[in-house]
Design an enzyme around this catalytic site. Sequence first.
Site, PDB file in Angstrom:
ATOM      1  N   ASP A 135       0.839  -1.203   0.000  1.00  0.00           N
ATOM      2  CA  ASP A 135       0.000   0.000   0.000  1.00  0.00           C
ATOM      3  C   ASP A 135       0.876   1.256   0.000  1.00  0.00           C
ATOM      4  O   ASP A 135       0.370   2.376  -0.021  1.00  0.00           O
ATOM      5  CB  ASP A 135      -1.013  -0.011   1.151  1.00  0.00           C
ATOM      6  CG  ASP A 135      -0.361  -0.094   2.512  1.00  0.00           C
ATOM      7  OD1 ASP A 135       0.882  -0.166   2.582  1.00  0.00           O
ATOM      8  OD2 ASP A 135      -1.106  -0.085   3.515  1.00  0.00           O
ATOM      9  N   SER A 136       2.220   1.056  -0.025  1.00  0.00           N
ATOM     10  CA  SER A 136       3.138   2.172  -0.287  1.00  0.00           C
ATOM     11  C   SER A 136       2.879   2.737  -1.681  1.00  0.00           C
ATOM     12  O   SER A 136       3.355   3.827  -2.003  1.00  0.00           O
ATOM     13  CB  SER A 136       4.597   1.718  -0.162  1.00  0.00           C
ATOM     14  OG  SER A 136       4.813   0.522  -0.897  1.00  0.00           O
ATOM     15  N   GLU A 185       9.066  -4.130  10.470  1.00  0.00           N
ATOM     16  CA  GLU A 185       9.507  -2.848   9.914  1.00  0.00           C
ATOM     17  C   GLU A 185      10.079  -1.950  11.008  1.00  0.00           C
ATOM     18  O   GLU A 185       9.425  -1.699  12.035  1.00  0.00           O
ATOM     19  CB  GLU A 185       8.316  -2.165   9.210  1.00  0.00           C
ATOM     20  CG  GLU A 185       8.697  -0.830   8.600  1.00  0.00           C
ATOM     21  CD  GLU A 185       7.688  -0.305   7.582  1.00  0.00           C
ATOM     22  OE1 GLU A 185       6.724  -1.021   7.247  1.00  0.00           O
ATOM     23  OE2 GLU A 185       7.877   0.842   7.134  1.00  0.00           O
ATOM     24  N   GLU A 229      -1.546  -5.549   8.439  1.00  0.00           N
ATOM     25  CA  GLU A 229      -0.743  -4.940   9.500  1.00  0.00           C
ATOM     26  C   GLU A 229      -1.425  -5.136  10.851  1.00  0.00           C
ATOM     27  O   GLU A 229      -2.630  -4.888  10.984  1.00  0.00           O
ATOM     28  CB  GLU A 229      -0.591  -3.427   9.245  1.00  0.00           C
ATOM     29  CG  GLU A 229       0.237  -3.100   8.024  1.00  0.00           C
ATOM     30  CD  GLU A 229       0.423  -1.595   7.828  1.00  0.00           C
ATOM     31  OE1 GLU A 229       0.023  -0.799   8.702  1.00  0.00           O
ATOM     32  OE2 GLU A 229       0.967  -1.223   6.776  1.00  0.00           O
ATOM     33  N   LYS A 233      -1.295  -9.445   2.738  1.00  0.00           N
ATOM     34  CA  LYS A 233      -0.583  -9.007   3.948  1.00  0.00           C
ATOM     35  C   LYS A 233      -1.460  -8.043   4.732  1.00  0.00           C
ATOM     36  O   LYS A 233      -2.126  -7.193   4.123  1.00  0.00           O
ATOM     37  CB  LYS A 233       0.748  -8.339   3.571  1.00  0.00           C
ATOM     38  CG  LYS A 233       1.481  -7.726   4.769  1.00  0.00           C
ATOM     39  CD  LYS A 233       2.951  -7.423   4.486  1.00  0.00           C
ATOM     40  CE  LYS A 233       3.217  -6.118   3.796  1.00  0.00           C
ATOM     41  NZ  LYS A 233       2.780  -4.922   4.531  1.00  0.00           N
ATOM     42  N   ASP A 256      -1.033  -6.063  -0.186  1.00  0.00           N
ATOM     43  CA  ASP A 256      -1.489  -5.457   1.071  1.00  0.00           C
ATOM     44  C   ASP A 256      -3.001  -5.260   1.066  1.00  0.00           C
ATOM     45  O   ASP A 256      -3.556  -4.719   0.089  1.00  0.00           O
ATOM     46  CB  ASP A 256      -0.854  -4.069   1.238  1.00  0.00           C
ATOM     47  CG  ASP A 256       0.430  -4.113   2.031  1.00  0.00           C
ATOM     48  OD1 ASP A 256       0.638  -5.083   2.793  1.00  0.00           O
ATOM     49  OD2 ASP A 256       1.234  -3.170   1.888  1.00  0.00           O
TER      50      ASP A 256
HETATM   51  O1  KIV Z   1       3.567  -1.125   1.627  1.00  0.00           O
HETATM   52  C1  KIV Z   1       4.754  -1.507   1.645  1.00  0.00           C
HETATM   53  O2  KIV Z   1       5.551  -1.218   0.747  1.00  0.00           O
HETATM   54  C2  KIV Z   1       5.185  -2.335   2.763  1.00  0.00           C
HETATM   55  C3  KIV Z   1       6.651  -2.615   2.883  1.00  0.00           C
HETATM   56  C4  KIV Z   1       7.372  -1.433   3.329  1.00  0.00           C
HETATM   57  C5  KIV Z   1       6.916  -3.796   3.750  1.00  0.00           C
HETATM   58  O3  KIV Z   1       4.394  -2.735   3.560  1.00  0.00           O
END
Ligand code: KIV
Length: 272
Positions: free
Chosen positions: A52-53, A190, A123, A121, A91
């Site tokens: 989600d980056s 992280e 969080e 994934k 994510d």
């Molecule tokens: O969203 C992302 O890029 C991440 C990584 C930094 C692990 O969760």
Amino acid sequence: MSVAKKEFKKVTTHSLQEMKTAGEKIAMLTAYDYTMAKILDQGGIDVLLVGDSASNVMHGHETTLPITLDQMIYHAASVVRAVDRALVIVDLPFGTYQGNSKEALKSAIRIMKESGAHAVKLEGGNEIKESIERILTAGIPVMGHLGLTPQSIYKFGTYNVRAKEEEEAKELLENAHILQKAGCFALVLEKIPAKLAKQVASELNIPVIGIGAGNGVDGQVLVTHDMMGMTHEFNPRFLRRYLNLYDEMKGATERYIHDIKTKDFPNDKEQY
Ligand code: KIV
């Protein structure tokens, strides 16, 4: 450069487990589009994370909170179309799984069905255990994520290193065990102290992938745009840049403009 490397035609969650057992480090990068994913996959990356980056590096938002499930699916489907070998993990974005395990399952199913990705994934620790367990009932592999969890940035207030104090470190360790017991196939840590990350990786049987978590874990992940030097204002200590694409691409843009303005491009050989 030659390194010990297991040969997998396609990387699966089981391959990652085998790599941990064999002591082979896992290499993971983010990807959000077809062309980049193709290059990284052909380069031999083990895991591609549609993180989600994307909210930051692709959409220009300050945080990861605004990106939607539809947008994540759009990015993930483009990545999946490019990939022959890598495991693709996506994510679940903010607001699609917290506090409602039925919604979590629905979101995860949409990602798997509409993008063709291989895992999701999430969080968080104990507070999202029920969501993880429900997603797993559908046979969808889940990766956990502890430490600095950017979807909770307004709770933390800063992007500083997490779990430096004993109490938070103890809580993180407990949560890591909870996620493993719940059935996560791997865990991202992280921005936490290297010593703590090493302890988590040695106590858990599942692979632990670090970002800003030192060298004692089972693999590393970076945001590709940072690692390739496409971003240039983000300079955390943990980031190693392998290229300076920001300057390279800016320079190429300037040369292209120059060639057009000076009527050098296109030349006789570049036309019909
Ligand atoms: O969203 C992302 O890029 C991440 C990584 C930094 C692990 O969760």
